[in-house]
Design an enzyme around this catalytic site. Structure first.
Site, PDB file in Angstrom:
ATOM      1  N   HIS A  16     -16.950  14.693 -47.423  1.00 15.24           N
ATOM      2  CA  HIS A  16     -18.310  14.724 -47.180  1.00 15.24           C
ATOM      3  C   HIS A  16     -19.085  16.032 -47.811  1.00 15.24           C
ATOM      4  CE1 HIS A  16     -18.909  10.848 -44.637  1.00 15.24           C
ATOM      5  NE2 HIS A  16     -17.587  11.383 -44.236  1.00 15.24           N
ATOM      6  N   ASP A  18     -18.952  15.656 -51.372  1.00 19.00           N
ATOM      7  CA  ASP A  18     -19.163  15.273 -52.606  1.00 19.00           C
ATOM      8  C   ASP A  18     -20.853  15.077 -52.892  1.00 19.00           C
ATOM      9  OD1 ASP A  18     -19.122  13.029 -51.467  1.00 19.00           O
ATOM     10  OD2 ASP A  18     -17.719  12.016 -52.984  1.00 19.00           O
ATOM     11  N   GLY A 106      -9.688   2.642 -46.131  1.00 18.07           N
ATOM     12  CA  GLY A 106     -10.069   3.999 -46.497  1.00 18.07           C
ATOM     13  C   GLY A 106      -9.253   4.572 -47.547  1.00 18.07           C
ATOM     14  N   SER A 108      -9.924   3.699 -50.875  1.00 18.44           N
ATOM     15  CA  SER A 108     -10.681   3.402 -51.951  1.00 18.44           C
ATOM     16  C   SER A 108     -10.406   2.179 -52.892  1.00 18.44           C
ATOM     17  CB  SER A 108     -10.816   4.677 -52.862  1.00 18.44           C
ATOM     18  OG  SER A 108     -11.323   5.704 -52.366  1.00 18.44           O
ATOM     19  N   ASP A 153     -14.387   9.057 -55.152  1.00 18.42           N
ATOM     20  CA  ASP A 153     -13.391   8.195 -55.157  1.00 18.42           C
ATOM     21  C   ASP A 153     -13.208   7.539 -56.476  1.00 18.42           C
ATOM     22  OD1 ASP A 153     -13.399   8.673 -52.596  1.00 18.42           O
ATOM     23  OD2 ASP A 153     -14.650   6.854 -52.049  1.00 18.42           O
ATOM     24  N   TYR A 201     -22.095   6.507 -42.221  1.00 21.63           N
ATOM     25  CA  TYR A 201     -22.092   7.370 -43.420  1.00 21.63           C
ATOM     26  C   TYR A 201     -23.464   7.437 -44.012  1.00 21.63           C
ATOM     27  CZ  TYR A 201     -20.465   8.664 -48.244  1.00 21.63           C
ATOM     28  OH  TYR A 201     -20.211   9.446 -49.306  1.00 21.63           O
TER      29      TYR A 201
END
Ligand code: GLA
Length: 320
Positions: A16, A18, A106, A108, A153, A201
């Protein structure tokens, strides 16, 4: 005929951060998604998936990726839409998607699908850089899922190298490929399913933006400035991001000097910060981290990625 493979990723540290222009340190993993098939003369993308009951048939140009059914086709349509928005003309394609990446874990899987689609669709069409492809796929993900994800990602999957962690400065998008110390190994363990579109999110992205409004770019903010934020919730969110940015750079330095104990300590601190300040963990993920930290060869463990479920990444002594 073409065949393209895109790997999943774990994030060693830096979650959290990026979407606030901070630092992240993900790493490609062995599990991957493959697209194979052939170009066709009509302007359709027809794909079957080994993991999905229904095939997709997307006609070009794509009008609204978010309306494509079945839903997995939205990621494909999002990428094709963004390639066309860049003024390029992808050809029609018929093929198969197969994956060793579990969906909704999770790791990606959606970003891997996007990067694979982009690489196929850009074949003989344009020679984009890894960073350009990652940017295109990030906006495709926004269109497809409505989740305002950052670039970690897609950029790790597009640019990452085997057995190297990918240190990314998410403001400049500069990348450094960092070797893993010989005495360390990383493993990941699936704990519980999650989906970011059903999670908080987006709320976290807004809370981080509110913190930025108050103290300026969080990558430059001091801890003192953040601790002076009045709203306790925004203060905690900002504290996670500011301390996490520091941990990423300390972790990268510890990796370079082979200091695996410090790496482990930083991973645990990162998990605690997500647990208490950013609140992207839950009881099940916390219990998994505690259990893993009790194993004799484990130096660090943390929730990896967007959170609210998914996987734990674990740092182990290699001689074990
Ligand atoms: C998801 C997003 C990334 C990043 C992580 C949290 O994986 O797609 O952009 O924000 O969550 O670090």
């Amino acid at each position: 005929m073409v065949a393209v493979r895109a790997h999943g990723r774990i994030n060693l540290i830096g979650d959290h951060t990026d979407y606030t222009g901070g630092w992240v340190l993900p790493m490609p993993i062995d599990a991957h998604t493959t697209i194979s098939g052939e170009f066709v003369d009509d302007r359709h993308w027809r794909l079957v998936s080994d993991d999905e009951p229904e095939p997709i048939d997307i006609s070009l140009p794509v009008v609204d990726p978010a309306k494509v059914v079945p839903r997995w086709g939205r990621y494909v349509a999002g990428v094709l839409h963004q390639i066309e928005a860049a003024g390029l003309a992808p050809r029609g394609f018929r093929g198969r998607v197969s994956s060793t990446l579990p969906i909704g874990s999770g790791l990606s899987s959606s970003a891997a699908l996007e990067i694979a689609v982009a690489r196929v669709a850009l074949t003989d069409v344009a020679d984009l850089s890894d960073t350009e492809i990652a940017r295109l796929c990030q906006s495709a993900e926004h269109l497809a899922s409505g989740v305002p994800c950052g670039i970690m990602d897609q950029l790790c999957i597009a640019a990452g190298r085997p057995n190297r962690a990918t240190l990314i400065d998410c403001a400049s998008l500069a990348i450094e490929h960092c070797p893993i110390p010989e005495s360390a190994s990383f493993t990941y363990e699936f704990v519980m399913p999650r989906t970011l579109s059903g999670s908080e999110y987006s709320a976290r992205v807004s809370e981080a933006a509110r913190a930025t409004d108050l103290v300026g770019p969080l990558r430059d903010a001091t801890l003192d400035a953040v601790l002076a934020i009045e709203d306790p919730l925004i203060r905690r969110r900002a504290r996670h991001i500011v301390t996490e940015n520091r941990r990423v750079r300390d972790f990268a330095a510890a990796m370079k000097s082979g200091d695996i104990e410090t790496m482990g300590t930083l991973m645990v601190a990162s998990h605690r910060s997500m647990q208490h300040d950013y609140e992207t963990s839950n009881d099940v993920m916390d219990a998994a981290v505690e259990r893993l930290l009790g194993e004799s060869d484990v130096l660090g463990a943390r929730l990896t990625g967007g959170g609210f479920g998914g996987c734990v990444v674990v740092l182990r002594r290699r001689d074990h």
